[in-house]
Design an enzyme around this catalytic site. Structure first.
Site, short mmCIF file in Angstrom:
data_model
loop_
_atom_site.label_atom_id
_atom_site.label_comp_id
_atom_site.label_asym_id
_atom_site.label_seq_id
_atom_site.Cartn_x
_atom_site.Cartn_y
_atom_site.Cartn_z
N ASP A 1 14.14 4.86 -12.98
CA ASP A 1 14.61 5.04 -14.36
C ASP A 1 15.57 6.22 -14.44
O ASP A 1 16.12 6.52 -15.51
CB ASP A 1 13.46 5.15 -15.35
N SER A 2 15.84 6.87 -13.29
CA SER A 2 16.94 7.84 -13.21
C SER A 2 18.25 7.17 -13.60
O SER A 2 19.24 7.85 -13.86
CB SER A 2 17.05 8.42 -11.79
N ASP B 1 10.72 1.12 -11.36
CA ASP B 1 10.02 2.01 -12.29
C ASP B 1 9.58 1.30 -13.56
O ASP B 1 10.36 0.55 -14.16
CB ASP B 1 10.95 3.15 -12.71
N LYS C 1 6.32 1.18 -10.04
CA LYS C 1 5.98 2.60 -9.97
C LYS C 1 5.73 3.13 -11.37
O LYS C 1 6.50 2.83 -12.29
CB LYS C 1 7.11 3.38 -9.30
N GLU D 1 4.55 6.70 -13.70
CA GLU D 1 4.25 8.12 -13.75
C GLU D 1 2.89 8.31 -14.40
O GLU D 1 2.50 7.55 -15.26
CB GLU D 1 5.33 8.86 -14.58
N GLU E 1 6.81 14.33 -6.61
CA GLU E 1 8.12 14.92 -6.97
C GLU E 1 7.95 16.41 -7.27
O GLU E 1 7.10 16.79 -8.10
CB GLU E 1 8.72 14.18 -8.18
O1 KIV Z 1 13.74 7.45 -11.30
C1 KIV Z 1 13.86 7.84 -10.14
O2 KIV Z 1 14.93 7.77 -9.52
C2 KIV Z 1 12.70 8.43 -9.50
C3 KIV Z 1 12.97 9.29 -8.30
C4 KIV Z 1 13.45 10.60 -8.73
C5 KIV Z 1 11.79 9.38 -7.43
O3 KIV Z 1 11.61 8.29 -9.95
#
Ligand code: KIV
Length: 266
Positions: free
Chosen positions: A46-47, A85, A114, A116, A183
């Protein structure tokens, strides 16, 4: 073509001490390029909210965005394990987490989702795992909580916080998490967590003793706007092409020369 990377293969790599390589990607062209360079895991992170959409945080990213970019990467990649994510508030309840994880897998082509969170996610991880949805639990700095924690900073420095993170990692493994991602965690704590769990641990700003490393694609290509995190490294500097830059990242993660002390936190 190389064999498809599976969770089983990542576990073998952990057992054999082979470092796992992971990078983010958000479109088909980079999905293909990363897979061709031998990246083991591609993360549709989600970056993308920051590096693709230009937001200041990952908070505005939606399920639609994740499905769209995941579909694109899946079209380019046929080899790397595709991890995607769950965006901000995609898991407010077990039921919604199941619905959204299903969308990422069925519509987006995700092979691992993934999310959080630590203790609060235990029930969700348990239910996803019970339904054979592969899960990576993201611990340490959780960018979706940036407004709550008041900035991006190293997590787990104080002894109590370090113990809580170690306990969370073990609990998430017991709940059925297939992978952990750490992280911005002090190197010694990341090493302790990696040794304490049997599932593979992928680190970002978490030192060299994790089972693998991930970085944000735009950071390693030197195209990130604004401040680049201390733990990242520009691999395009000195390379003749993007493919060579990615190959150099893969080689340095594999042989353990990345990260070095300049790219982790004590
Ligand atoms: O969203 C993302 O790119 C991430 C990485 C920073 C691990 O979660």
């Amino acid at each position: 073509m190389a064999a498809q990377i599976t969770l089983k293969r990542l576990c073998e790599m952990k057992a054999q001490g082979e470092n796992i390589t992971c990078l983010t990607a958000y479109d088909a062209s980079f999905g293909r390029l990363l897979a061709d360079a031998g990246v083991d895991v591609i993360l549709v992170g989600d970056s993308l909210g920051m590096v693709i959409q230009g937001h200041k945080t990952t908070v505005p990213v939606t399920m639609e965005d994740m499905v769209y970019h995941s579909q694109a990467v899946a079209k380019g990649n046929e080899v790397a394990l595709l991890m995607v994510d769950m965006p901000f508030m995609a898991c407010p309840t077990v039921d919604l987490a199941l619905v959204n994880a299903t969308r990422l897998m069925q519509e987006g082509g995700a092979q691992v989702v993934k999310l959080e969170g630590s203790g609060v996610q235990l029930e969700i991880v348990t239910e996803l795992a019970r339904r054979s949805i592969p899960v990576c639990a993201h611990l340490g700095l959780q960018p979706q909580s940036v407004h709550k924690i008041g900035g991006y900073r190293v997590q787990g420095r104080e002894p109590e916080a370090a113990k809580a993170m170690l306990d969370s990692a073990k609990a998430l493994e017991s709940a059925g998490a297939d992978l952990l991602l750490l992280e911005c965690v002090p190197e010694a704590l990341a090493a302790a967590i990696t040794a304490a769990v049997s599932v593979p641990v992928i680190g970002i700003g978490a030192g060299v003793h994790c089972d693998g490393q991930v970085l944000v694609l735009h950071d390693i290509l030197g195209v990130t706007a604004g401040q680049v995190p201390k733990f990242s490294k520009n691999y395009l500097a000195g390379a003749e092409s993007i493919a060579e830059a990615v190959a150099n990242y893969v080689a340095e993660v594999r042989d353990g020369s990345f990260p070095d002390e300049a790219h982790w936190f004590s």
